[in-house]
Design a protein around this motif. Structure first.
Motif, PDB file in Angstrom:
ATOM      1  N   LEU A  71      74.143 -11.471   8.283  1.00 44.19           N
ATOM      2  CA  LEU A  71      74.165 -11.146   9.712  1.00 44.19           C
ATOM      3  C   LEU A  71      74.847  -9.818  10.002  1.00 44.19           C
ATOM      4  O   LEU A  71      74.619  -9.216  11.053  1.00 44.19           O
ATOM      5  N   SER A  72      75.690  -9.344   9.076  1.00 40.47           N
ATOM      6  CA  SER A  72      76.457  -8.105   9.304  1.00 40.47           C
ATOM      7  C   SER A  72      76.384  -7.201   8.072  1.00 40.47           C
ATOM      8  O   SER A  72      77.397  -6.976   7.401  1.00 40.47           O
ATOM      9  N   ASN A 114      74.224 -24.625   4.137  1.00 42.53           N
ATOM     10  CA  ASN A 114      74.847 -24.789   2.819  1.00 42.53           C
ATOM     11  C   ASN A 114      73.820 -24.518   1.722  1.00 42.53           C
ATOM     12  O   ASN A 114      73.390 -25.417   1.007  1.00 42.53           O
ATOM     13  N   SER A 115      73.412 -23.269   1.599  1.00 44.43           N
ATOM     14  CA  SER A 115      72.378 -22.876   0.646  1.00 44.43           C
ATOM     15  C   SER A 115      72.519 -21.383   0.359  1.00 44.43           C
ATOM     16  O   SER A 115      73.145 -20.645   1.117  1.00 44.43           O
ATOM     17  N   SER A 116      71.878 -20.950  -0.707  1.00 41.30           N
ATOM     18  CA  SER A 116      71.963 -19.542  -1.101  1.00 41.30           C
ATOM     19  C   SER A 116      71.117 -18.660  -0.189  1.00 41.30           C
ATOM     20  O   SER A 116      70.216 -19.140   0.512  1.00 41.30           O
ATOM     21  N   ALA A 117      71.386 -17.361  -0.226  1.00 44.26           N
ATOM     22  CA  ALA A 117      70.585 -16.406   0.554  1.00 44.26           C
ATOM     23  C   ALA A 117      69.132 -16.450   0.120  1.00 44.26           C
ATOM     24  O   ALA A 117      68.219 -16.342   0.958  1.00 44.26           O
ATOM     25  N   ASP A 124      61.921 -21.485   6.712  1.00 43.02           N
ATOM     26  CA  ASP A 124      61.430 -21.075   8.039  1.00 43.02           C
ATOM     27  C   ASP A 124      62.562 -20.923   9.046  1.00 43.02           C
ATOM     28  O   ASP A 124      62.542 -20.022   9.893  1.00 43.02           O
ATOM     29  N   ILE A 125      63.550 -21.813   8.964  1.00 44.70           N
ATOM     30  CA  ILE A 125      64.660 -21.783   9.922  1.00 44.70           C
ATOM     31  C   ILE A 125      65.871 -22.461   9.290  1.00 44.70           C
ATOM     32  O   ILE A 125      65.725 -23.378   8.475  1.00 44.70           O
ATOM     33  N   GLU A 294      66.018 -13.675   9.185  1.00 41.47           N
ATOM     34  CA  GLU A 294      64.993 -14.203  10.094  1.00 41.47           C
ATOM     35  C   GLU A 294      65.194 -15.707  10.312  1.00 41.47           C
ATOM     36  O   GLU A 294      65.082 -16.197  11.441  1.00 41.47           O
ATOM     37  N   ALA A 295      65.497 -16.419   9.227  1.00 42.59           N
ATOM     38  CA  ALA A 295      65.727 -17.862   9.332  1.00 42.59           C
ATOM     39  C   ALA A 295      66.996 -18.167  10.120  1.00 42.59           C
ATOM     40  O   ALA A 295      67.035 -19.105  10.927  1.00 42.59           O
ATOM     41  N   LEU A 296      68.040 -17.371   9.909  1.00 42.67           N
ATOM     42  CA  LEU A 296      69.277 -17.554  10.670  1.00 42.67           C
ATOM     43  C   LEU A 296      69.102 -17.174  12.132  1.00 42.67           C
ATOM     44  O   LEU A 296      69.611 -17.858  13.035  1.00 42.67           O
ATOM     45  N   ASP A 297      68.358 -16.099  12.379  1.00 43.06           N
ATOM     46  CA  ASP A 297      68.115 -15.660  13.762  1.00 43.06           C
ATOM     47  C   ASP A 297      67.343 -16.710  14.553  1.00 43.06           C
ATOM     48  O   ASP A 297      67.620 -16.955  15.732  1.00 43.06           O
TER      49      ASP A 297
END
Length: 304
Positions: A71-72, A114-117, A124-125, A294-297
């Motif tokens: 995110l940053s 709780n998963s890797s990048a 998807d999300i 994208e999934a985090l957004d």
């Protein structure tokens, strides 16, 4: 150096480095005490994204620091103990997830934070334990491939019965230890206490709870409740904030086995070393970072 000297050095270095220190609710007390903010994964990911500081010292485990970097990307993200991992996150790989997606081509992949990048990038999300129900309800498709926590998947399936939840066989090694026998014993000992359980716990334990929620939700519930006694079914680090926020209330752990060894790796000295030596920096391949973001957004965009 003694603890007071280390704390003083940390505060000095924090100013010099233009840094913030964030800590998950499961961190040891002395690390929580020197942090700018304490919270669950969702709270911390938002805080880091909104901060104007150049350096983030993330007192948690690897996937959390990764989420902050996703995110940053312009900020330097440091994980004080580089081997502080998450066994649950390791229970799903990109290769395995791709095979599952081929097996369930109509399913939307909801990935627990709780998963890797890499796994986030293939999803998807994202969701957290705070918003998993809300995330799943927001999806128009019926089939949901939920990775990697089978217990959170089970809880979501119960709360959102209109969806077909396909669970991944992963689990948190700490919450997975909880049993009905633990519940039976504690109910006998503390008949007047409310039982607050994290949804990473086995279904039979979750079904016995008076309240089910993330660490943040458990803390908020305990503060608002008129009850004076609570049995807590999540990692012991949460007791620090529960007791600090509610000195007039009594808290008991559901099991003495509720200890996450990875969360306990960060210490005052490792936070000091992180700031002093600017280690260990988290970096992510840009293509993976963009897809994971994208999934985090998508998760952040559905927040009310």
């Amino acid at each position: 150096m003694n603890k007071n000297e280390i704390r003083k050095k940390i505060l000095e270095l924090k100013e010099q480095r233009d840094a913030i220190i964030v800590a998950h609710n499961y961190q040891i007390d002395e690390v929580q005490e020197i942090s700018d903010v304490i919270g669950d994964s969702l709270t911390l990911s938002k805080y880091c994204a909104e901060s104007t500081k150049k350096v983030i010292v993330f007192c948690g485990v690897h996937f959390m620091a990764e989420s902050a970097k996703i995110l940053s990307p312009e900020k330097t993200v440091l994980l004080p103990e580089i081997d502080a991992g998450c066994p649950m996150a390791d229970m799903v790989t990109v290769e395995e997830l791709r095979k599952a997606k081929k097996k369930h081509p109509e399913a939307v992949v909801v990935c627990y934070i709780n998963s890797s990048a890499e796994v986030k990038a293939e999803s998807d999300i994202c969701c957290t334990s705070s918003n998993a129900i809300q995330v799943v309800k927001s999806i128009k498709e019926k089939d949901i491939l939920f990775v990697p926590d089978q217990h959170l998947a089970s809880y979501v399936a119960k709360m959102v019965p209109e969806k077909n939840i396909i669970p991944w066989p992963g689990y948190c090694i700490t919450h997975h230890r909880l049993t009905l026998e633990d519940v039976r014993k504690v109910r006998e000992l503390h008949k007047d206490a409310e039982l607050l359980i994290h949804p990473e716990s086995p279904k039979e334990v979750v079904d016995k709870a008076d309240f089910v929620g993330s660490t943040k939700q458990i803390i908020e519930y305990a503060s608002k409740s008129k009850s004076k006694k609570f049995v807590i079914g999540t990692e012991m680090g949460i007791m620090y904030k529960l007791k600090k926020d509610n000195p007039d209330k009594t808290f008991y752990l559901l099991s003495q086995g509720l200890i996450c060894p990875n969360m306990k790796k960060n210490t005052l000295m490792s936070v000091y070393n992180a700031l002093n030596e600017m280690k260990y920096e988290i970096n992510i391949d840009e293509n993976i970072r963009v897809k994971a973001k994208e999934a985090l957004d998508r998760m952040h965009n559905i927040q009310l």
